[in-house]
Design a protein around this motif. Structure first.
Motif, short mmCIF file in Angstrom:
data_model
loop_
_atom_site.label_atom_id
_atom_site.label_comp_id
_atom_site.label_asym_id
_atom_site.label_seq_id
_atom_site.Cartn_x
_atom_site.Cartn_y
_atom_site.Cartn_z
N ALA A 210 0.83 -1.20 0.00
CA ALA A 210 0.00 0.00 0.00
C ALA A 210 0.87 1.26 0.00
CB ALA A 210 -0.93 -0.01 1.21
N VAL A 211 1.94 1.25 0.79
CA VAL A 211 2.87 2.38 0.83
C VAL A 211 3.53 2.57 -0.53
CG1 VAL A 211 5.03 3.24 1.81
CG2 VAL A 211 3.30 2.23 3.31
N SER A 212 3.96 1.47 -1.14
CA SER A 212 4.62 1.54 -2.44
C SER A 212 3.69 2.09 -3.52
CB SER A 212 5.12 0.15 -2.85
OG SER A 212 5.75 0.19 -4.11
N ILE A 213 2.45 1.62 -3.53
CA ILE A 213 1.47 2.10 -4.51
C ILE A 213 1.20 3.59 -4.32
CG2 ILE A 213 -0.97 1.95 -5.19
CD1 ILE A 213 -0.75 -1.08 -4.64
N ALA A 214 1.14 4.03 -3.06
CA ALA A 214 0.92 5.44 -2.78
C ALA A 214 2.06 6.30 -3.32
CB ALA A 214 0.76 5.65 -1.27
N ILE A 215 3.29 5.81 -3.19
CA ILE A 215 4.46 6.54 -3.70
C ILE A 215 4.40 6.63 -5.22
CG2 ILE A 215 6.97 6.49 -3.95
CD1 ILE A 215 7.08 5.19 -1.16
N ILE A 216 4.10 5.50 -5.86
CA ILE A 216 4.03 5.48 -7.33
C ILE A 216 2.94 6.42 -7.82
CG2 ILE A 216 3.54 4.04 -9.36
CD1 ILE A 216 4.70 1.67 -7.78
N TYR A 217 1.79 6.35 -7.19
CA TYR A 217 0.66 7.18 -7.59
C TYR A 217 0.99 8.67 -7.47
CZ TYR A 217 -4.04 9.16 -7.73
OH TYR A 217 -5.15 9.91 -8.05
N SER A 218 1.75 9.03 -6.43
CA SER A 218 2.05 10.44 -6.16
C SER A 218 3.15 11.00 -7.06
CB SER A 218 2.44 10.61 -4.69
OG SER A 218 1.41 10.18 -3.83
N TYR A 219 4.11 10.15 -7.43
CA TYR A 219 5.30 10.67 -8.11
C TYR A 219 5.53 10.12 -9.52
CZ TYR A 219 6.50 12.42 -3.47
OH TYR A 219 6.48 13.08 -2.26
N ARG A 220 4.62 9.28 -10.02
CA ARG A 220 4.85 8.66 -11.33
C ARG A 220 4.94 9.67 -12.47
NH1 ARG A 220 -0.48 8.74 -10.48
NH2 ARG A 220 -1.97 8.74 -12.21
N ASN A 221 4.14 10.72 -12.39
CA ASN A 221 4.15 11.72 -13.48
C ASN A 221 5.33 12.68 -13.40
OD1 ASN A 221 1.77 10.77 -14.71
ND2 ASN A 221 0.50 11.88 -13.22
N ILE A 222 6.03 12.66 -12.26
CA ILE A 222 7.20 13.53 -12.09
C ILE A 222 8.49 12.80 -12.43
CG2 ILE A 222 8.49 14.97 -10.45
CD1 ILE A 222 5.90 15.23 -8.82
N TYR A 223 8.64 11.59 -11.89
CA TYR A 223 9.89 10.86 -12.05
C TYR A 223 9.79 9.64 -12.97
CZ TYR A 223 11.21 13.70 -8.03
OH TYR A 223 11.46 14.76 -7.19
N GLY A 224 8.59 9.34 -13.47
CA GLY A 224 8.43 8.23 -14.40
C GLY A 224 8.76 6.89 -13.78
N LEU A 225 9.51 6.06 -14.52
CA LEU A 225 9.85 4.72 -14.05
C LEU A 225 10.76 4.75 -12.82
CD1 LEU A 225 10.40 2.72 -17.37
CD2 LEU A 225 8.46 2.61 -15.80
N TYR A 226 11.50 5.83 -12.65
CA TYR A 226 12.36 5.93 -11.47
C TYR A 226 11.53 5.97 -10.18
CZ TYR A 226 16.30 6.75 -14.58
OH TYR A 226 17.27 6.62 -15.54
N ALA A 227 10.32 6.47 -10.27
CA ALA A 227 9.42 6.47 -9.10
C ALA A 227 9.07 5.03 -8.72
CB ALA A 227 8.15 7.26 -9.41
N ILE A 228 8.89 4.18 -9.75
CA ILE A 228 8.57 2.77 -9.49
C ILE A 228 9.78 2.06 -8.91
CG2 ILE A 228 7.83 0.60 -10.54
CD1 ILE A 228 6.36 2.25 -12.64
N VAL A 229 10.96 2.34 -9.46
CA VAL A 229 12.20 1.75 -8.93
C VAL A 229 12.36 2.10 -7.46
CG1 VAL A 229 14.71 1.78 -9.03
CG2 VAL A 229 13.39 1.73 -11.15
N ALA A 230 12.25 3.39 -7.14
CA ALA A 230 12.43 3.85 -5.76
C ALA A 230 11.37 3.26 -4.83
CB ALA A 230 12.38 5.38 -5.71
N SER A 231 10.13 3.20 -5.29
CA SER A 231 9.04 2.68 -4.45
C SER A 231 9.22 1.20 -4.14
CB SER A 231 7.68 2.92 -5.12
OG SER A 231 7.53 2.09 -6.25
N GLU A 232 9.71 0.44 -5.14
CA GLU A 232 9.91 -0.99 -4.91
C GLU A 232 11.09 -1.25 -3.98
OE1 GLU A 232 9.99 -3.29 -8.48
OE2 GLU A 232 7.88 -2.89 -8.94
#
Length: 285
Positions: free
Chosen positions: A241-263
């Motif tokens: 849930a925390v990871s999904i929240a991070i991706i949802y908040s920052y995906r449009n700013i950092y792109g795939l790097y937001a997913i990398v960081a969240s995972e």
């Protein structure tokens, strides 16, 4: 419905007596049922195909569960004593199976939600993410085989989820280093504008998360082995849930790097969660 039937599975009984090969063969029946069934599908309707494939999967699950009980008697195993009562062995099997499925459900939902969120970034990013995940999933299957074999030899051990054997630790380090090195070489030798270069650039970061996942999977297996699936479920639900929240908040700013960081953060959070749960169980004794 298929998952409810699967709650009655006794695959773990074969692992307990070092017959993981038999358990693996029996557990693949649902997928084998689908693979055989698709050859007989003639309709072009997507909805009809989905219904038929679902039915094939259900049939495969039922056959697998029945075959497990048949094999248990065929091999004359003595892992537990059967008493054919609705309230008894079968109710106990169902409860343990249900807890296991619930503990694994967050990870399954997480992958699908991340794909949906990645699609909102762009088609190119979605394609890169899916391609990298296919490679990592293939690597995870190799690790899963190792874990299954190791699982058989861990049944009578103490609850030491953070204890690694030297060969296992060396394998993890060498494995991650080797794959990371290949990705790094690709980023400096392949043409700058090629798709391979772009994929390798992201892959070398995602593989770090895979290394953490290898650690988490080992700890999770030990928790499961000692009937702590409730702790697994709670930790996984919170961390995903925390990871999904991070991706949802920052995906449009950092792109795939937001997913990398969240995972990466999710796996580190899981390690902390398992550690706290382990310390709590030790202090209760």
């Amino acid at each position: 419905v298929a998952l409810l039937f699967w709650c009655f599975n006794i695959i773990g009984a074969f692992d307990a007596v070092y017959l993981a090969s038999v358990g693996g063969l029996l557990s693949c029946m649902p997928w084998l049922s689908i693979a055989i069934g698709v050859f007989f599908i003639t309709s072009e309707s997507d909805e009809f195909v989905v219904i038929i494939v679902g039915n094939y999967f259900l049939i495969g699950v039922i056959i697998s569960v029945l075959a497990q009980y048949g094999a248990y008697y065929l091999f004359r195993l003595k892992v537990f004593e059967f008493k054919f009562r609705i309230v008894g062995n079968f109710a106990e099997f169902f409860w343990y199976g249900l807890k296991y499925i619930i503990s694994q459900l967050p990870a399954q939902l997480y992958g699908r939600i991340v794909i949906f969120l990645t699609g909102s970034i762009g088609a190119t990013e979605l394609g890169i993410y899916i391609y990298i995940k296919h490679i990592i999933n293939a690597l995870s299957q190799m690790v899963a085989v190792m874990r299954r074999i190791q699982f058989s030899y861990s049944f009578r051990g103490d609850f030491l989820p953070f204890s690694f054997s030297r060969p296992e630790f060396i394998f993890m380090i060498v494995f991650i280093f080797s794959v990371s090195f290949v990705a790094f070489v690709a980023t400096i030798t392949v043409d700058e504008n090629s798709n391979a270069r772009i994929i390798a650039e992201y892959f070398k970061y995602f593989i770090i998360g895979f290394g953490l996942w290898m650690y988490v999977s080992k700890v999770s297996n030990d928790f499961l082995l000692h009937d702590k699936s409730s702790a697994i479920a709670i930790i996984n639900i919170f961390c995903t849930a925390v990871s999904i929240a991070i991706i949802y908040s920052y995906r449009n700013i950092y792109g795939l790097y937001a997913i990398v960081a969240s995972e990466l953060f999710m796996h580190l959070l899981q390690i902390v969660g398992f550690r706290l749960s382990f310390l709590y169980s030790v202090n209760r004794k």
